[in-house]
Scaffold this active site. Structure first.
Site, PDB file in Angstrom:
ATOM      1  N   GLU A 160       6.975  16.835  15.733  1.00  0.00           N
ATOM      2  CA  GLU A 160       7.181  16.972  17.171  1.00  0.00           C
ATOM      3  C   GLU A 160       5.938  17.517  17.884  1.00  0.00           C
ATOM      4  OE1 GLU A 160       8.709  18.314  14.510  1.00  0.00           O
ATOM      5  OE2 GLU A 160      10.314  19.621  15.256  1.00  0.00           O
TER       6      GLU A 160
ATOM      7  N   HIS B 109       3.235  19.310  12.317  1.00  0.00           N
ATOM      8  CA  HIS B 109       4.656  18.989  12.338  1.00  0.00           C
ATOM      9  C   HIS B 109       4.880  17.848  13.323  1.00  0.00           C
ATOM     10  CE1 HIS B 109       6.774  22.538  10.236  1.00  0.00           C
ATOM     11  NE2 HIS B 109       5.526  22.453   9.807  1.00  0.00           N
TER      12      HIS B 109
ATOM     13  N   CYS C  30      11.999  23.160  13.294  1.00  0.00           N
ATOM     14  CA  CYS C  30      11.975  24.352  12.449  1.00  0.00           C
ATOM     15  C   CYS C  30      12.002  25.607  13.314  1.00  0.00           C
ATOM     16  CB  CYS C  30      10.740  24.340  11.551  1.00  0.00           C
ATOM     17  SG  CYS C  30       9.185  24.579  12.433  1.00  0.00           S
TER      18      CYS C  30
END
Length: 592
Positions: free
Chosen positions: A286, A284, A338
């Protein structure tokens, strides 16, 4: 005035399709952050190409058609005003700064932002003027502005709308007028229905004016770096989530510099688990960005050891370093992370903030979208995953909480530097301040109180836009990471390796080798196990007692609050060997 497609433009598109049946359109390219997209399309007609730009696909097509019509009317002047190229020239064309500047000028025109605020290091004003929106909504009224008496160094401007006065304060009359109109729109938006046409724009304007300038600036400089990256194939450039870490000095926005960035929404498939730390588990955006920051830290520490300019300086204690004064790191993500930070509805009301499922730890699911509660899946085993169980990875929201207690530097680097925390987090869309605060620090702030020396619960400044991004039907399987002065790396997310099937520079093994090199360069091999050329990765991770204690305190706090149990990767993935001798032999020792 905010640009809109009127009846004349719609007719223009229809008439063009009728009169020019033999033409082709290129695929659309979407540039810019999610809250400020710019679409580009090319019209191919009569062996010529006409570029069009716009804030929507329709506007981009109309712009290209207008360029074609103007070219046919005035062929002699077309080169000075439009991008018209033959197929041969297209093949030879190279991206230059002039093209970037022309796009910036076009963006400035579309969003009515002065040109000088789009280029250079100027802080970008908000992309849509509140003054323009207010005048369009109340087109039949005369809005009265007054320069009010100021009681300080700020200018004061008021605007009268429907009998109500709204006041704005700013460093200049122009800024005060803009903020007065923002305040009017915020109040009117809450009190009465407003045309859906302006919904997203007003949602963005509801963000604090100074916060909006910072978000926009971080988004712009991130996009500028990304657009300059060179890709062999356009498919590698596509993304739905992008994140960057920005270094800034003395809270001066003019010093903001993108240190690293990444794109990605994928996690490792259980089929590609590595027992040697060679696969990236979480790609992901980040998470990848933070791993890139670790690589940057290692390089800067080595520079400091060599006596070269660095963000780190030697501390009084031997083999310790500290971050140079006034340097801070800021995280930008184009959408909420998320997990807990985005598990809410825009229809939420205040009384829903204390629902029983708020604050729970959540995990990503292999080959799945979104996150689920960790309850019922507290432990995962290597042989279980090998037999078909889905590999579980903790959500980005929970990892952000962890960084705000343990620091960005991670376990190994804690032997050399004190915890380094994020100064702020800026979110480009799906932002709710209440949910974000709870996610980042609120859910543990009243219960975590036994942290070791130098560790704390950091409360970074939080800012963002509460708008919904365009829904992405498909997500790219590729993840890009970039580090300043080190170029890009493209990862196949489900494999956790580069597209050439090589180890990533930010996987566990690669970063562990950087750590061993740093230990050798500082003559600080005491952090390794003595008299052994081969050590285990998990033994390295257990050397820093304070870091381990801080981590255990955080995880036990989650558990005591009944928020769930942190799901770790199988133990077998942490017990791989590292050959210290081979790594040390590749570098020369540099005495302090």
């Amino acid at each position: 005035m905010v640009e809109s497609i009127d009846f004349e433009n719609t007719t223009l598109l229809r008439d063009f399709n009728e009169t020019q049946p033999i033409h082709e359109w290129s695929p659309f390219i979407c540039d810019g952050p999610s809250h400020m997209p710019t679409f580009k399309v090319s019209l191919y007609l009569n062996n010529l190409r006409f570029n069009g730009y716009g804030s929507s696909k329709k506007k981009a097509k109309i712009d290209a058609i207008k360029n074609f019509k103007l070219f046919t009317l005035n062929h002699d002047n077309s080169k000075a005003n439009h991008t018209v190229e033959s197929d041969i020239l297209v093949d030879k064309r190279k991206c230059t700064d002039d093209i970037e500047n022309s796009l910036s000028k076009k963006l400035a025109t579309e969003h009515q932002v002065p040109e000088h605020q789009v280029t250079g290091h100027q802080v970008t004003e908000h992309q849509t003027s509140a003054i323009c929106i207010l005048h369009e909504i109340f087109a039949g009224q005369t809005l009265v502005y007054e320069h009010e008496q100021s009681h300080g160094i700020l200018e004061t401007i008021s605007v009268m709308v429907s009998g109500n006065k709204y006041i704005g304060y700013g460093k200049s009359k122009k800024e005060a007028k803009e903020i007065a109109c923002r305040n009017a729109l915020k109040s009117l938006y809450d009190a009465q229905p407003i045309d859906n046409k302006f919904k997203n724009q007003i949602e963005m304007l509801r963000t604090d004016y100074n916060d909006a300038k910072i978000i926009d600036h971080f988004a712009r400089i991130t996009d500028m770096v990304y657009q300059k990256l060179e890709f062999n194939q356009i498919k590698f450039k596509e993304y739905s989530v992008i994140a960057s870490i920005i270094k800034m000095t003395k809270d001066d926005l003019r010093t903001a510099q993108v240190i690293c960035l990444a794109t990605g929404t994928k996690c490792l498939s259980g089929n590609y688990l590595s027992l040697s730390g060679e696969s990236l588990h979480d790609c992901h955006a980040e998470i990848l960005t933070r791993r890139c920051l670790l690589k940057f830290f290692y390089k800067e520490l080595m520079e400091s050891v060599k006596g070269l300019p660095s963000i780190f300086i030697s501390d009084d204690k031997k083999c310790k370093f500290k971050l140079a004064e006034d340097i801070a790191f800021h995280l930008y993500i184009n959408t909420a992370p998320c997990g807990e930070a985005r598990v809410f509805s825009f229809c939420d009301t205040e009384h829903q903030l204390n629902r029983l499922n708020r604050g729970l730890l959540r995990s990503k699911i292999e080959n799945g979208a979104g996150t689920v509660s960790v309850f019922g899946r507290e432990v995962q085993t290597y042989d279980g995953v090998a037999q078909g169980e889905r590999l579980v990875t903790m959500s980005c929201s929970d990892k952000l909480t962890r960084w705000n207690v343990l620091g960005l530097q991670g376990n190994l680097l804690s032997n050399f530097v004190k915890p380094i925390y994020l100064e702020s987090i800026s979110i480009g869309s799906i932002f709710n301040i209440n949910h974000m605060k709870r996610t980042i620090y609120g859910r543990v702030e009243n219960c975590i109180d036994k942290l070791p020396q130098d560790y704390k619960l950091q409360k970074p400044q939080l800012r963002g836009y509460g708008i919904l991004p365009r829904r992405s039907v498909t997500q790219s399987p590729h993840c890009v990471n970039w580090i300043i002065n080190e170029g890009i790396e493209i990862i196949k997310g489900s494999m956790g390796r580069t597209i050439e099937n090589r180890l990533s520079r930010v996987c566990k093994t690669s970063l562990a080798k950087e750590y061993i090199k740093l230990c050798s360069a500082t003559n600080n091999l005491s952090t390794l196990i003595e008299n052994e050329t081969n050590i285990f990765y998990d033994s390295l991770k257990n050397k820093n007692k304070n870091y381990v204690a801080a981590k255990n305190e955080l995880l036990s706090t989650f558990k005591s609050l009944k928020l769930g149990t942190w799901v770790h990767k199988p133990e077998e993935l942490k017990s791989f060997e590292l050959n210290v001798g081979n790594t040390i032999n590749k570098i020369d020792k540099i005495p302090l």
